[in-house]
Design an enzyme around this catalytic site. Structure first.
Site, short mmCIF file in Angstrom:
data_model
loop_
_atom_site.label_atom_id
_atom_site.label_comp_id
_atom_site.label_asym_id
_atom_site.label_seq_id
_atom_site.Cartn_x
_atom_site.Cartn_y
_atom_site.Cartn_z
CE LYS A 33 -2.54 1.76 3.74
NZ LYS A 33 -2.29 3.17 3.72
CE LYS A 62 -8.09 6.82 3.78
NZ LYS A 62 -6.57 6.53 3.75
CE1 TYR A 64 -16.39 14.17 -0.78
CE2 TYR A 64 -15.03 15.86 0.31
CZ TYR A 64 -16.12 15.20 0.17
OH TYR A 64 -17.58 15.81 0.45
CB ILE A 66 -15.82 18.50 -9.17
CG1 ILE A 66 -14.70 18.50 -10.02
CG2 ILE A 66 -16.12 19.56 -8.29
CD1 ILE A 66 -14.86 19.86 -11.08
CB THR A 69 -11.56 16.55 -10.68
OG1 THR A 69 -11.75 17.86 -11.23
CG2 THR A 69 -10.10 16.51 -10.23
N GLY A 205 0.97 -2.43 8.63
CA GLY A 205 2.16 -1.37 8.55
C GLY A 205 3.25 -1.75 9.49
NE ARG A 206 2.14 2.21 13.10
CZ ARG A 206 1.08 3.15 13.94
NH1 ARG A 206 1.69 3.93 14.67
NH2 ARG A 206 -0.14 2.67 13.73
#
Ligand code: C5P
Length: 230
Positions: A33, A62, A64, A66, A69, A205-206
């Site tokens: 990711k 993520k 977000y 119009i 676009t 992740g960590r």
């Protein structure tokens, strides 16, 4: 279950650091990711580098914006061979994203409500409902819009699976082995619990990336999942 359902989050600040981590993990990880931090530092060049090494990429940006676009930006991502992309679970945004990915193999994942949001944030936005109600409503809308899956807490996964049906892709971050440090994550489940709750992929992740031996930690987590499935 997939042979390796774990997507490793490359939450690092440079291409060099990410490259070193990918090299250390070697063949033990085939899905990464890339989120906003690494994207801001290294952009699509690094994403292409990962794809060039035969890795799958989940681009967690993520979207977000119009509709026009969103549609055009998603079309750009679809062209690269990225496998998963996140968009906010707002009707017009999701419909534009579905148009943008057209007939490509890109899978769109909806982010229903950010897990950092609580009831007070919803009040501030003018929504008069509980977070869980908005999560479920947006999950339904995501399926209606033609999105392929949902990013959700492993604790919400079972309830969401009932809403989105067996074919939708459920991806859960917030996963920690019982023995691992939680960091800033509050609502966590173990990898085996997340799978049991219906998750298809786990974002980690960590626990992996900060382990003394990341590849060994990865193998340990896979054994943990396989042991619990028996
Ligand atoms: O290090 P850790 O396993 O907590 O990383 C989890 C990853 O999943 C991070 O990239 C984080 O941004 C992401 N994420 C999350 N919770 C969400 C959505 C995404 O932890 N609700």
């Amino acid at each position: 279950m997939k042979p390796n359902p774990i997507i490793v989050a490359l939450d690092v600040e440079s291409a060099a650091e990410a490259r070193a981590l990918v090299a250390r993990l070697g063949g033990s990880v085939d899905f990464y990711k890339v989120g906003m931090e690494l994207y801001a530092a290294a952009g699509m060049d690094f994403v292409r580098e990962l794809l060039g090494q035969g890795k799958d990429v989940f681009l967690d940006l993520k979207f977000y914006d119009i509709p026009e676009t969103v549609k055009r930006a998603v079309a750009q991502v679809a062209r690269t061979g990225v496998r998963f992309l996140t968009v906010h679970a707002v009707g017009s945004v999701m419909r534009a994203a579905v148009e943008g990915r057209a007939a490509s193999d890109l899978k769109l994942l909806a982010v229903t409500v950010l897990t950092s949001f609580g009831r007070a944030d919803l009040d501030e936005l003018g929504y008069n409902c509980e977070v869980s109600e908005l999560v479920e409503r947006r999950a339904r809308q995501a399926m209606e819009a033609g999105v392929d899956g949902i990013v959700a807490s492993p604790l919400e996964a079972a309830a969401l699976r009932r809403i989105v049906g067996p074919k939708a892709i459920l991806v859960t971050p917030g996963v920690r082995s019982a023995s691992a440090a939680r960091g800033d994550q509050k609502r966590v489940a173990t990898p085996a619990e997340a799978i049991r709750n219906g998750a298809d992929y786990l974002v980690m992740g960590r626990q992996i990336t900060r382990a003394a031996d990341p590849a060994a930690e990865m193998e340990r987590v896979l054994k943990e999942i396989a042991g619990a499935a028996r």
